[in-house]
Design an enzyme around this catalytic site. Sequence first.
Site, short mmCIF file in Angstrom:
data_model
loop_
_atom_site.label_atom_id
_atom_site.label_comp_id
_atom_site.label_asym_id
_atom_site.label_seq_id
_atom_site.Cartn_x
_atom_site.Cartn_y
_atom_site.Cartn_z
N VAL A 192 -17.37 -7.57 6.08
CA VAL A 192 -17.68 -7.97 7.46
C VAL A 192 -18.95 -8.82 7.51
O VAL A 192 -19.04 -9.78 8.29
CB VAL A 192 -17.78 -6.73 8.38
N ASP A 193 -19.95 -8.50 6.70
CA ASP A 193 -21.22 -9.21 6.80
C ASP A 193 -21.09 -10.70 6.45
O ASP A 193 -21.54 -11.56 7.21
CB ASP A 193 -22.26 -8.55 5.89
N CYS A 234 -27.45 -10.22 -9.92
CA CYS A 234 -26.38 -11.08 -9.42
C CYS A 234 -26.93 -12.15 -8.48
O CYS A 234 -26.54 -13.31 -8.54
CB CYS A 234 -25.32 -10.24 -8.71
N CYS A 268 -20.25 -2.90 -7.88
CA CYS A 268 -18.89 -3.39 -7.71
C CYS A 268 -18.08 -3.30 -8.99
O CYS A 268 -16.87 -3.11 -8.95
CB CYS A 268 -18.89 -4.81 -7.15
#
Lengths: 361, 404
Positions: free
Chosen positions: A11-12, A101, A197
Amino acid sequence: MRVLAAMSGGVDSAVAAARAVAAGHDVTGVHLALSRNPLSYRSGARGCCTQEDARDARRAADVLGIPFYVWDLAERFHADVVEDFVQEYSSGRTPNPCLRCNEKIKFAAVLDRALALGFDAVCTGHYARLVDGPHGRELHRSVDAEKDQSYVLGVLTAQQLAHAMFPLGGSRKTEVRAEAAERGLAVADKPDSHDICFVADGDTAGFLARELGDQPGNVVDEDGTVLGQHDASYAFTVGQRRGLRIGRPAADGKPRYVLSIEPVSRTITVGPREHLAVSVIEGAKPRWCGEPLDGTQECRAQIRAHGETLAARAWLDGDTLRVELAEPAVGVAPGQAVVLYDGTRVIGSATIAGTLAAATA
Amino acid sequence: MTTRSPHVYLDHAATTPMLPEAVAAMTAQLTRLGNASSLHTSGRAARRVVEEARETIAKALGARPSEVIFTGGGTEADNLAVKGLYWSRRAADPRRRRVLASAVEHHAVLDAVAWLGSVAGADVEWLPVDKLGRVDVDAVRSSVERDPESVALVTLMWVNNEVGTVQPVREVAAIARQHGIPTHTDAVQAVGQLPVDFAASGVDAMTVTGHKVGGPIGVGALVVRRETNLVPVLHGGGQERDVRSGTLDVPAIAGFAAALEIATAEQPARAATLAGLRDELIRQVRAAVPEAELNGDPDPSVEHRLPGNAHFSFPGCEGDSLLLLLDARGIECSTGSACSAGVAEPSHVLIAMGRDEERARGSLRFSLGHTSTRAEVDALGAAIGPVVERARAAGLVNVSGGTF
């Protein structure tokens, strides 16, 4: 401006892209495929690089009416983030892969390519603010303290920040979700992603065990007396108490904590909590979000994501950042970043390389 | 990236606009009631539309109406041909385990064949291609003649969808036929641009589809010789020769037939027009980017290259960078195959032709069709130089890693 919006499928980043479009920028969406096997990373809503996430990102881009592409950065991600993560643990340190990252992928590989392709900025859904100050662009904390991600952006240089865009820094998460719903973005109710992740099931110890195998060694006290054995030094972090499996209680009956991890002999030294106390932090590879430190500066230091800030004085000693804490702190883990703040402004960061114990009374 | 017009569509091999006649034929059926399998009046009316379409398609392709099996598109027809022929041939003689397929087939054939190899006991032999992407007939002959009794089928596309190389289908079918081996060909890209005559080709099964000839998406056909047996892939009501089940999509079939009839009737003129535009496109791309390499057969005749196809490698460029930059200028083309997550994979066709992976990644396909214009070609000619220059800069960044 021509803006490349990194869209994870969450969503962000979708709302960030939407705001860039609404601000009149010419926006192109890009989903970063980071897994060498897209099915191996988290499934469902929590991950950042599954096929479902790619589809969610594409749907959001379609709703916004912007072009959308998938960029395959799996090899770069593996080399710069996953291997680094494993290597750091193997060396007795506790890395932060999100920070790596941002440093190596989103605001390096992706930004470089974007600039070469004619884009002016890379837009992400990070909760942090960019403010134009007297000495150029400044990185500040988000207004949503709970979501603030300035810590994991503290590795970005002024040059990287000059081409960054964080449209969500002035908003609270609840507002962002509401806005997503208003804009008809299907990801409005998608749960937040957490953890790492590329650790598919959230079991970091299990992931490391598969990557590194058994690395047994001794658990010793500060005198070198062997208290027990462990299976893998990488399963421990400085400040950790659980899982030490020390058969014999300490003489004082108090719990024992990991004080240090020596990767070559795989020796884990434990001791009482007060011996964890650190008064000076040594940081390697300092990076500045704007002007470098000039002499000794009073500031606040944050030593882990979502941690509290500590009053400190910081100065540069050659290539080493020295941070002297006003009050001793515990749980300072090598490998984590120490990020320095001046109020809400991020001054810069360094990787925690060593610590000096507080003088014990 | 600010101007997304004019809209230049150079991806007709992906799908091409529907012909007005096909839209009219299809929409005329959309409001009509009737399941073509029903015996009552409504059913008979639907059946009539289907059978007329079948006759139209058969005539246009040099086949008999009973040889046309309607499917839900090219992929289904390819699967039915490959799996249906394999199972049927093996059921008749269990020694027939070998499946001979070219290494440059479309994924609908490639993956179906590979699947037979991995789960259905097939011995798959990938027929090699030369650097132009053409299958070597002698290699096919020696592979067949090594042990003809063990060959279940041969499958070779009529023309390659990526690089436009016309395949020696007739020669290969003749070799197979000498030994009673059936040949399948995927003619999806050929129909409408090349002369396609099913009976004269000597193949036993041929895949065609609606949306590459100006018909609707989601309908196709497998043309199969009457005497060729297939084991069904879709089981059910047995609507199509007991080989393909599923209620027939009457409007789509009507639109498909209308489009196919026009596309085949106009094929010679269309081929000439497209070849002229294609040659101009190649000339302009080469003029703007002298180091661009044309993939496939450089001979422009219809015996060698698909008239509407131009496929280039741009050294030092990433294909998806080129695509992004052209798209931002309103020019639409293709890099080749993409996986489900949208990550570009190097084309198996270019790899089979001996290109290295880097060269394969830096490739674009431009494909022309019935709405293509000289103005579109000129727009590409004007854009491709700066786009390649920019993509090359981005490509070098990627190779060397971050600069910060």
